[in-house]
Design a protein around this motif. Structure first.
Motif, short mmCIF file in Angstrom:
data_model
loop_
_atom_site.label_atom_id
_atom_site.label_comp_id
_atom_site.label_asym_id
_atom_site.label_seq_id
_atom_site.Cartn_x
_atom_site.Cartn_y
_atom_site.Cartn_z
N GLY A 150 0.82 -1.22 0.00
CA GLY A 150 0.00 0.00 0.00
C GLY A 150 0.84 1.25 0.00
N ALA A 151 1.43 1.54 1.16
CA ALA A 151 2.31 2.69 1.32
C ALA A 151 3.06 2.51 2.61
N VAL A 152 4.22 3.17 2.71
CA VAL A 152 4.91 3.20 4.00
C VAL A 152 5.04 4.65 4.42
N VAL A 153 4.75 4.92 5.69
CA VAL A 153 4.94 6.27 6.23
C VAL A 153 5.79 6.18 7.49
N ILE A 154 6.69 7.14 7.64
CA ILE A 154 7.50 7.22 8.86
C ILE A 154 6.68 8.01 9.88
N ALA A 155 6.43 7.38 11.04
CA ALA A 155 5.62 8.04 12.06
C ALA A 155 6.48 8.91 12.97
N SER A 156 7.71 8.47 13.24
CA SER A 156 8.60 9.24 14.10
C SER A 156 10.01 8.68 13.98
N SER A 157 10.98 9.44 14.47
CA SER A 157 12.35 8.93 14.53
C SER A 157 13.04 9.55 15.72
N GLU A 158 13.98 8.82 16.30
CA GLU A 158 14.72 9.33 17.45
C GLU A 158 16.11 8.71 17.46
N ARG A 159 17.03 9.40 18.11
CA ARG A 159 18.37 8.82 18.25
C ARG A 159 18.30 7.67 19.23
N PHE A 160 18.99 6.58 18.88
CA PHE A 160 18.89 5.38 19.72
C PHE A 160 20.19 4.59 19.60
N ARG A 161 20.86 4.37 20.72
CA ARG A 161 22.10 3.60 20.79
C ARG A 161 23.09 3.95 19.67
N GLY A 162 23.37 5.22 19.53
CA GLY A 162 24.35 5.66 18.55
C GLY A 162 23.84 5.65 17.11
N GLY A 163 22.60 5.25 16.91
CA GLY A 163 22.00 5.24 15.57
C GLY A 163 20.66 5.92 15.61
N THR A 164 19.74 5.41 14.80
CA THR A 164 18.41 6.02 14.72
C THR A 164 17.34 4.93 14.82
N ARG A 165 16.33 5.17 15.65
CA ARG A 165 15.16 4.30 15.69
C ARG A 165 14.06 4.97 14.89
N VAL A 166 13.57 4.25 13.89
CA VAL A 166 12.54 4.79 13.01
C VAL A 166 11.25 4.00 13.22
N GLU A 167 10.17 4.73 13.49
CA GLU A 167 8.85 4.09 13.66
C GLU A 167 8.10 4.26 12.34
N PHE A 168 7.54 3.17 11.83
CA PHE A 168 6.85 3.26 10.53
C PHE A 168 5.54 2.49 10.52
N LEU A 169 4.70 2.82 9.54
CA LEU A 169 3.40 2.18 9.39
C LEU A 169 3.20 1.85 7.92
N CYS A 170 2.67 0.66 7.64
CA CYS A 170 2.39 0.28 6.26
C CYS A 170 0.91 -0.03 6.08
N GLY A 171 0.43 0.17 4.86
CA GLY A 171 -0.90 -0.29 4.46
C GLY A 171 -2.01 0.14 5.40
N VAL A 172 -2.74 -0.86 5.91
CA VAL A 172 -3.93 -0.59 6.71
C VAL A 172 -3.59 0.23 7.96
N ARG A 173 -2.38 0.03 8.49
CA ARG A 173 -2.00 0.79 9.69
C ARG A 173 -1.80 2.28 9.36
N ALA A 174 -1.33 2.55 8.15
CA ALA A 174 -1.14 3.95 7.75
C ALA A 174 -2.50 4.65 7.63
N THR A 175 -3.49 3.95 7.06
CA THR A 175 -4.81 4.58 6.92
C THR A 175 -5.47 4.74 8.29
N ARG A 176 -5.27 3.77 9.17
CA ARG A 176 -5.83 3.84 10.52
C ARG A 176 -5.23 5.04 11.26
N ALA A 177 -3.90 5.16 11.18
CA ALA A 177 -3.23 6.27 11.86
C ALA A 177 -3.66 7.61 11.26
N TYR A 178 -3.89 7.61 9.94
CA TYR A 178 -4.34 8.86 9.29
C TYR A 178 -5.69 9.29 9.86
N ARG A 179 -6.59 8.32 10.04
CA ARG A 179 -7.91 8.65 10.58
C ARG A 179 -7.81 9.26 11.98
#
Ligand code: ZN
Length: 396
Positions: free
Chosen positions: A205-234
């Motif tokens: 469907g689609a992938v959207v990045i919901a948030s990102s933060e620095r984590f253990r010297g790198g980056t933690r990226v939170e994402f949603l695909c498909g049905v979860r992206a539409t649910r989060a959009y609502r």
């Protein structure tokens, strides 16, 4: 060994199987089947739920020995059973899992960031990347992942030996030995994986990045695909719509609108404080005139509406500029603030009065013999006034 039907067909929802072992898991009945379409929690992907005969499958566990254990809500008698997985839940997992392959490959290709781990939660998923990434890196990978999703290419599954795998450009080396199951997005990504995936990238469907933060010297990226992206959009849509109605601005003016309200609120509080201080002079003389005699003292004990802690303090302080006064003032309604203060020529222990008040009515506070204050008292104005009279007498 159980035949894992989801390996060859991740779209299979119903199957017939035979129970080959019965067990118990944390007080629940559990069974092992000769074949199953139920996916056990592994590789960052949660288990499937569904029906097995007359029982609900409430957990699916892969044991250390590689056995797939179906945990049930009740016993099933027959040896032959029909299984049916909850498709909505499984498909949602397939979208997230395949989306993760594509997104991880996109981060690898566009930002040189490797995925260290993947976790699929109940509403969103995360990947941990080995580099600190800036917002444009993240947007770039998101755009690249969606480009691959919308190109709608088939997601291939094939089995190779460890030697064959060594000659292939796997995104991440596999620690497994023997036959490897490879998931391939043509000309984009090859990864060893035992999870369930959609048949073509378009089904993500689609992938959207919901948030990102620095984590253990790198980056933690939170994402949603498909049905979860539409649910989060609502959810976002409803939240923003309700907020813009309250603030009376357009959606993109919302942060500025809230900032303006906060500034106004600060200004109103400052004005209220100034007014209380000025009003304190007049209110204090009115209260002082109505003071009750207590021995040789003038006592002002009152519960008043509309004054906060700072206001009460200003008011009480104004009263005791007079000689021979003690004042105990409360805000109402509960939870009440309280200030107990005395004139310089009086010896009543204000801290002792406050201690007795909080012992009886809860809340907390403290102070010195000449000035004590507190808050959080739970009582009516009358109860507070009667008790304060009694306590002031006790410590005179
Ligand atoms: Zn996978």
């Amino acid at each position: 060994m159980t035949e894992r039907l989801y390996y060859s067909d991740s779209y299979l929802t119903e199957f017939d199987a035979t129970i080959i072992r019965r067990a118990e898991h944390e007080g629940r009945p559990a069974v092992v089947l000769d074949r199953t379409a139920f996916y056990p929690t592994s590789g960052g992907q949660p288990f499937d739920t569904g029906q097995l005969g007359s029982a609900r499958v409430i957990d699916v566990i892969e044991s250390d020995a590689g056995e797939i254990v179906h945990v049930l809500d009740r016993e099933i008698e027959a040896a032959g059973v029909r299984g049916r997985i909850d498709w909505a839940r499984r498909f949602e997992h397939m979208q997230q899992h395949t989306g993760q392959h594509v997104l991880s490959a996109a981060f690898d290709r566009t930002a040189g960031a490797r995925t260290e781990s993947f976790h699929m939660g109940t509403s969103s998923s995360t990947i941990d990347l080995n580099r600190v990434l800036a917002a444009p890196d993240i947007e770039g990978a998101e755009a690249e992942a969606n480009r691959v999703i919308w190109s709608d290419v088939p997601v291939g599954v094939r089995y190779v030996s460890a030697e064959e795998a060594a000659a292939l450009p796997l995104r991440k080396e596999s620690a497994r030995t023997g036959t490897l199951r490879l998931i391939e997005v043509p000309e984009f990504d090859i990864s060893a994986c035992g999870g369930t995936h959609v048949a073509r990238t378009g089904a993500i469907g689609a992938v959207v990045i919901a948030s990102s933060e620095r984590f253990r010297g790198g980056t933690r990226v939170e994402f949603l695909c498909g049905v979860r992206a539409t649910r989060a959009y609502r959810v976002l849509r409803d939240t923003v719509a309700a907020s813009v109605r309250l603030v009376s601005v357009l959606p993109d003016e919302l942060p500025a609108g809230i900032e303006r309200l906060q500034a106004e609120m600060k200004e109103i509080k400052r004005t209220a404080r100034d007014l209380q201080t000025r009003l304190a002079t007049f209110e204090a003389s009115s209260l002082a005139d109505r003071a009750e005699p207590m021995g040789t003292l003038h006592a002002v004990i009152a519960a008043i509406e509309g004054w906060d802690q700072a206001g009460l303090k200003a008011l009480a302080g104004e009263i005791v500029t007079r000689s021979n006064y003690v004042a105990a003032l409360f805000s109402v309604p509960a939870p009440s603030a309280v200030v107990v203060v005395r004139s310089a020529d009086v010896t009543v222990d204000c801290a002792a009065v406050l201690k007795k008040l909080t012992e009886r009515f809860g809340g907390k506070g403290g102070g010195r013999p000449d000035l004590a204050q507190g808050g959080g008292l739970q009582a009516t104005g009358d109860q507070l006034v009667i008790a304060a009279r009694e306590f002031v007498r006790q410590v005179m």
